[in-house]
Scaffold this active site. Structure first.
Site, PDB file in Angstrom:
ATOM      1  N   GLU A  27       3.481   5.136  -8.803  1.00  0.00           N
ATOM      2  CA  GLU A  27       3.685   3.749  -9.223  1.00  0.00           C
ATOM      3  C   GLU A  27       5.058   3.686  -9.875  1.00  0.00           C
ATOM      4  OE1 GLU A  27      -0.966   2.752 -10.347  1.00  0.00           O
ATOM      5  OE2 GLU A  27       0.611   2.278 -11.784  1.00  0.00           O
TER       6      GLU A  27
ATOM      7  N   ASP B 231       2.002  -4.517 -21.870  1.00  0.00           N
ATOM      8  CA  ASP B 231       2.428  -3.133 -22.033  1.00  0.00           C
ATOM      9  C   ASP B 231       2.538  -2.714 -23.486  1.00  0.00           C
ATOM     10  OD1 ASP B 231       2.744  -2.054 -19.401  1.00  0.00           O
ATOM     11  OD2 ASP B 231       4.335  -3.534 -19.121  1.00  0.00           O
TER      12      ASP B 231
END
Lengths: 410, 266
Positions: B49, B60
């Protein structure tokens, strides 16, 4: 894109939460889908519930202190020489600004949903201060996210938040202002949405937060409409409502009840933060033609670069220092119901000086932006035009900046 | 849809182990190093990824934020992200690549242009963190038309009804978020509980490959190895940060770490 009549703008979005098919929505991580759906269901039920409405009205009246004053600024009117200048002194509200309405409603909702903790973002510190007050009032634990730069420049509100027993979490990422505080608060909610309610401090964020905030601040125009009718016997033929626009919660609330009037009769003027006159940075996405992008869960006009990175803003007023703007205002701009313009830091300071010289009110730097444009336009308007400026915050929180820039002691 | 992602899962299954998915931010800590890191870890990772960094990420945690800001500061643009992936895919170390990021970047680039460039640069899948179902229906279809997997996310808060619909409309990979957290949070749910939730997804459709991510480290990875795949992201980003702080080479440090991770799931 068209604005409908006889239905609140707040409810004029499609099933995905977009106003005008392109502003708003729910660009959120999967984890937040459920808490957002739960909040939508709760709010949809309660806003039709008479008991809840009377509970809201009770707290607005007895705790917030509704209605706030509607006063003529006679000296200023005389000095400017043009339209009649009035002010809705929303800074009369408990805590000193309009943020108290949204905070109160969010705490009421949190209580109903059984949450014990509430988190919120703040820029100027007003949203945080009010949330900490309301959380204390309703027995909720409170966490306030605030950019480190804003903590430095808005100390009076920081102290107030702490004295209400809330925890302040300084945010050091990015520009260390409101935009980063909102991001950090949302991240905190992602990780704690099972136990914690979130209050977004303005008419921004995922669709439901835009709606709850706009619904709450609409108290301002509900009061104002009655006060205008009491004063003039009718809605004046030429009425102009000036309000500063950062996220856009006070302006939306100030205009909401007048939405269906023809704009030739009741005009809305939103004043964004143009930033320092020598700087290229600003917080005025509507005025300076920023492109539509996604920020904090909603599509809106937002200051960004070609790649879609959100750009840093600059403004003397922490409350307007935000790169985006409410989807509601984007919708009002594109349907041409409201007109948007900007005032610079210097304009706002000058307006503060004039208003506080001639009148007994002392608008904070945010509404000083609105006063600046109102004063310069009122000069050219006929005497039978009624200009009303929402003085939505008190300048006490800005006393350090005002002392430094103007040598004024508050 | 049999693309490189499905093949990677099939290979892992043949070896009776979960697929190992790594997450790194394109351009972290430099454009050159991020390509070197990809090449170095590809020996152990099954799928890579690659994050395209955004400066207002709402999902995040600190580690990935730090990596993202570092990459943005280094001037990484979308075209650089494509270039890094292209160079990786053309190299002998090539592995399936899933790009991961936030929707505003795609929107500003132009949705079709973005997808066409993904196709051109041999990207196999996409994760758009803030484009949940059903809002992502149109976009997911556009991906499908180009044989790019659109990876749907599922969280512990996903309701039963949503779960069935999302699985039904998912392509060949589903991403289960282990807990209520931003990326890289401390694992606050027991691995047992996570596997239990994972199995609920598999029961609805055993054929869809389902990976678990968020909060997985060297410590916890072995306890989750009954899953189809496991994603490690923040721990890798943290390793880059600490190697930079200690004046060490991030490429070797990260490569060693991924090797260890792989050994724990064999």
């Amino acid at each position: 894109m068209k604005l409908k009549k006889n239905i609140s703008v707040l409810d004029q979005h499609d099933k995905f939460g977009f106003w005008g098919g392109k502003f708003g929505g729910n660009f959120v991580p999967e984890t937040l889908k459920k808490p957002i759906n739960d909040l939508e269901a709760l709010f949809d039920k309660l806003k039709k519930n008479k008991k809840f409405l009377s509970e809201r009205d009770y707290y607005f009246k007895n705790w917030v202190g509704a209605p706030t004053r509607f006063i003529k600024l006679s000296n200023l009117t005389k000095h400017v020489g043009g339209a009649e200048i009035w002010s809705k002194v929303v800074s009369d509200a408990n805590g000193g600004a309009h943020k108290i309405y949204n905070a109160t409603v969010h705490c009421l909702l949190a209580k109903k949903s059984g949450k014990r903790i509430i988190c919120g973002d703040t820029g100027a510190g007003y949203a945080g201060k009010m949330l900490s007050m309301a959380a204390k009032k309703f027995g909720l634990k409170c966490k306030i996210f605030m950019g480190a730069k804003d903590i430095k420049r808005q100390q009076p509100n920081v102290k107030a938040i702490k004295s209400n027993g809330a925890e302040i979490i300084p945010v050091y990422s990015g520009s260390q202002t409101l935009v980063d505080a909102v991001s950090e608060c949302m991240r905190f909610w992602v990780a704690n949405c099972d136990t914690t309610a979130m209050c977004v401090g303005s008419t921004v964020g995922p669709n439901i937060f835009v709606k709850i905030c706009g619904w709450s601040t609409s108290q301002i125009s509900r009061e104002l409409k009655i006060q205008i009718l009491n004063e003039f016997g009718k809605i004046p033929k030429r009425l102009k409502l000036y309000n500063c626009v950062g996220g856009g919660s006070s302006s939306f609330g100030f205009w909401h009840e007048f939405m269906d009037y023809n704009k030739k009769q009741v005009e809305f003027i939103g004043v964004e933060a143009g930033g320092p006159s020598k700087s290229k940075k600003h917080a005025a996405p509507l005025t300076y033609g920023s492109k539509v992008g996604v920020l904090h869960g909603a599509a809106q006009y937002v200051n960004q670069n070609l790649e879609g990175q959100i750009e840093e803003t600059e403004s003397i007023s922490a409350g307007l220092d935000y790169p985006g703007v409410s989807p509601l205002h984007c919708f009002l701009k594109d349907t041409k119901r409201a007109r948007y313009t900007a005032a610079s830091d210097e304009d706002a300071l000058k307006a503060f000086k004039i208003v506080s010289k001639y009148e007994s009110i002392r608008p904070s730097l945010e509404p000083s932006h609105a006063f600046s444009v109102a004063i310069s336009e009122a000069k050219k308007l006929s005497k039978n035009t009624i200009v009303i400026v929402n003085s939505c915050g008190d300048a006490y929180k800005d006393r350090k900046i005002l002392k430094k820039k103007l040598g004024v002691k508050l | 849809m049999i693309n490189a992602i499905s093949k990677a899962f099939n290979l892992a299954k043949k070896e009776s182990r979960p697929a190992l998915l790594t997450y790194t931010v394109a351009g972290d800590n430099t454009k050159k190093n991020s390509l070197k890191i990809l090449k170095a870890i590809s020996k152990y990772a099954d799928i890579c990824e690659v994050g395209f960094p955004h400066n207002t990420p709402i999902a995040d945690g600190g580690q990935i934020q730090t990596s993202s800001f570092r990459a943005i500061k280094n001037g990484v643009k979308i075209k650089d992200v494509f270039k890094i992936v292209k160079d990786f895919k053309l190299s002998e170390f090539s592995k399936p690549v899933i790009l991961m990021g936030y929707f505003n970047m795609v929107l500003q680039y132009g949705q079709n242009k973005f997808l066409n460039d993904c196709k051109k640069n041999k990207i196999d899948g996409l994760i758009i963190v803030d484009l949940p179902w059903p809002e992502n229906k149109k976009f997911a279809n556009r991906c499908k038309k180009r044989s790019i997997s659109f990876v749907q996310l599922i969280s512990p808060t996903t309701s039963k009804n949503r779960l069935s619909s999302i699985i039904k409309e998912s392509h060949n990979m589903i991403y289960y978020i282990s807990m209520l957290s931003t990326t890289g949070g401390k694992l606050k749910v027991s691995p047992k509980k996570i596997i239990l939730n994972y199995k609920k997804i598999k029961r609805i459709n055993p054929k869809k490959n389902c990976v678990i991510g968020f909060g997985i480290t060297e410590k916890s990875i072995s306890k989750l190895k009954s899953a189809d795949g496991l994603v490690v992201g923040s721990a890798i980003c943290k390793e880059i940060t600490s190697s930079l702080n200690n004046g060490q080479n991030p490429v070797t440090k990260v490569s060693n770490m991924v090797k260890k991770l792989k050994n724990k799931i064999l």
